[in-house]
Design a protein around this motif. Structure first.
Motif, PDB file in Angstrom:
ATOM      1  N   LYS A 117       4.984   8.255   7.191  1.00  0.00           N
ATOM      2  CA  LYS A 117       5.893   9.361   7.547  1.00  0.00           C
ATOM      3  C   LYS A 117       6.829   8.947   8.679  1.00  0.00           C
ATOM      4  N   TYR A 143      12.712   4.142  10.594  1.00  0.00           N
ATOM      5  CA  TYR A 143      13.406   3.065   9.890  1.00  0.00           C
ATOM      6  C   TYR A 143      14.907   3.328   9.878  1.00  0.00           C
ATOM      7  N   ARG A 199       7.414   4.968   4.647  1.00  0.00           N
ATOM      8  CA  ARG A 199       7.311   6.277   3.970  1.00  0.00           C
ATOM      9  C   ARG A 199       5.882   6.794   4.002  1.00  0.00           C
ATOM     10  N   GLN A 200       4.908   5.901   3.761  1.00  0.00           N
ATOM     11  CA  GLN A 200       3.504   6.310   3.772  1.00  0.00           C
ATOM     12  C   GLN A 200       3.066   6.797   5.149  1.00  0.00           C
ATOM     13  N   GLU A 217       9.913   7.309   7.997  1.00  0.00           N
ATOM     14  CA  GLU A 217      11.190   6.918   7.411  1.00  0.00           C
ATOM     15  C   GLU A 217      12.326   7.150   8.405  1.00  0.00           C
ATOM     16  N   PRO A 225      11.220   1.067   3.479  1.00  0.00           N
ATOM     17  CA  PRO A 225      10.098   0.408   2.804  1.00  0.00           C
ATOM     18  C   PRO A 225       8.905   1.361   2.673  1.00  0.00           C
ATOM     19  N   LYS A 226       8.092   1.104   1.666  1.00  0.00           N
ATOM     20  CA  LYS A 226       6.970   1.995   1.323  1.00  0.00           C
ATOM     21  C   LYS A 226       6.047   2.279   2.518  1.00  0.00           C
ATOM     22  N   LEU A 227       5.774   1.265   3.335  1.00  0.00           N
ATOM     23  CA  LEU A 227       4.887   1.454   4.482  1.00  0.00           C
ATOM     24  C   LEU A 227       5.435   2.518   5.425  1.00  0.00           C
ATOM     25  N   LYS A 284      19.534   2.624   0.623  1.00  0.00           N
ATOM     26  CA  LYS A 284      18.174   2.356   0.189  1.00  0.00           C
ATOM     27  C   LYS A 284      17.193   3.220   0.980  1.00  0.00           C
ATOM     28  N   ARG A 285      16.085   3.549   0.341  1.00  0.00           N
ATOM     29  CA  ARG A 285      14.996   4.225   1.043  1.00  0.00           C
ATOM     30  C   ARG A 285      14.311   3.229   1.956  1.00  0.00           C
TER      31      ARG A 285
END
Length: 126
Positions: free
Chosen positions: A92, A97, A89-90, A94, A85-87, A82-83
Motif C-alpha cells: 500500500k 513510488y 502496491r502490496q 504506491e 511495482p507489485k511490491l 506505469k503502475r
C-alpha cells in the motif's frame, strides 16, 4: 482523454459517461457543463492542491454530484503512466513510488510530512 474513456469502458462496461471537460481556468463553463450533464460523479485530475482548489471554486455553482480529486489516476488508468511495482502496491505504498519517481517528488513529500504533522498536532490539542 479518449484512451481513458476507452480503458474505463472496457473495465466497467456499464459505466455511462455524460461528458468530459477540460475546465481548468474555465470554472463557470465547467459548472454549466456539469449542471447540464446532470453528473452524479465528477472526477477532477489536477493534482493536489490544484484539484481541491478547483473543486472548491465550482462546488457551490452546481446543485448535485459528488466531486472526487483523483490526482494522476487518469494517467495510470489510460495507460500513459506505469503502475508502481507489485511490491509497492502490496505494501500500500504506491503513493511513495509516485512521489519518489516524480521530478518534484521530494518537495511534495516534504509538504505531505508537514501536513501530516499539522494534522497530528491539531488532533492532540482537541
Amino acid at each position: 482523454m479518449k484512451s481513458l474513456i476507452q480503458q474505463l469502458s472496457i473495465r466497467f462496461p456499464d459505466i455511462q459517461f455524460v461528458g468530459t471537460f477540460h475546465g481548468f481556468g474555465k470554472e463557470e463553463e465547467a459548472a454549466k457543463a456539469i449542471r447540464s450533464a446532470e453528473a452524479d460523479l465528477i472526477l477532477v485530475a489536477l493534482g493536489a492542491p490544484k484539484q481541491e482548489e478547483w473543486i472548491a471554486s465550482v462546488y457551490d455553482q452546481v446543485d448535485r454530484g459528488l466531486f472526487i480529486g483523483v490526482g494522476g489516476a487518469f494517467d495510470v488508468w489510460s495507460g500513459h503512466s506505469k503502475r508502481a511495482p507489485k511490491l509497492f502496491r502490496q505494501l500500500k505504498l504506491e503513493w511513495l513510488y509516485r512521489i519518489s519517481s516524480h521530478p518534484r517528488g521530494l518537495e511534495k513529500l516534504k509538504d505531505l510530512l508537514l501536513f501530516a504533522s499539522l494534522v497530528l498536532r491539531k488532533k492532540t490539542h482537541l
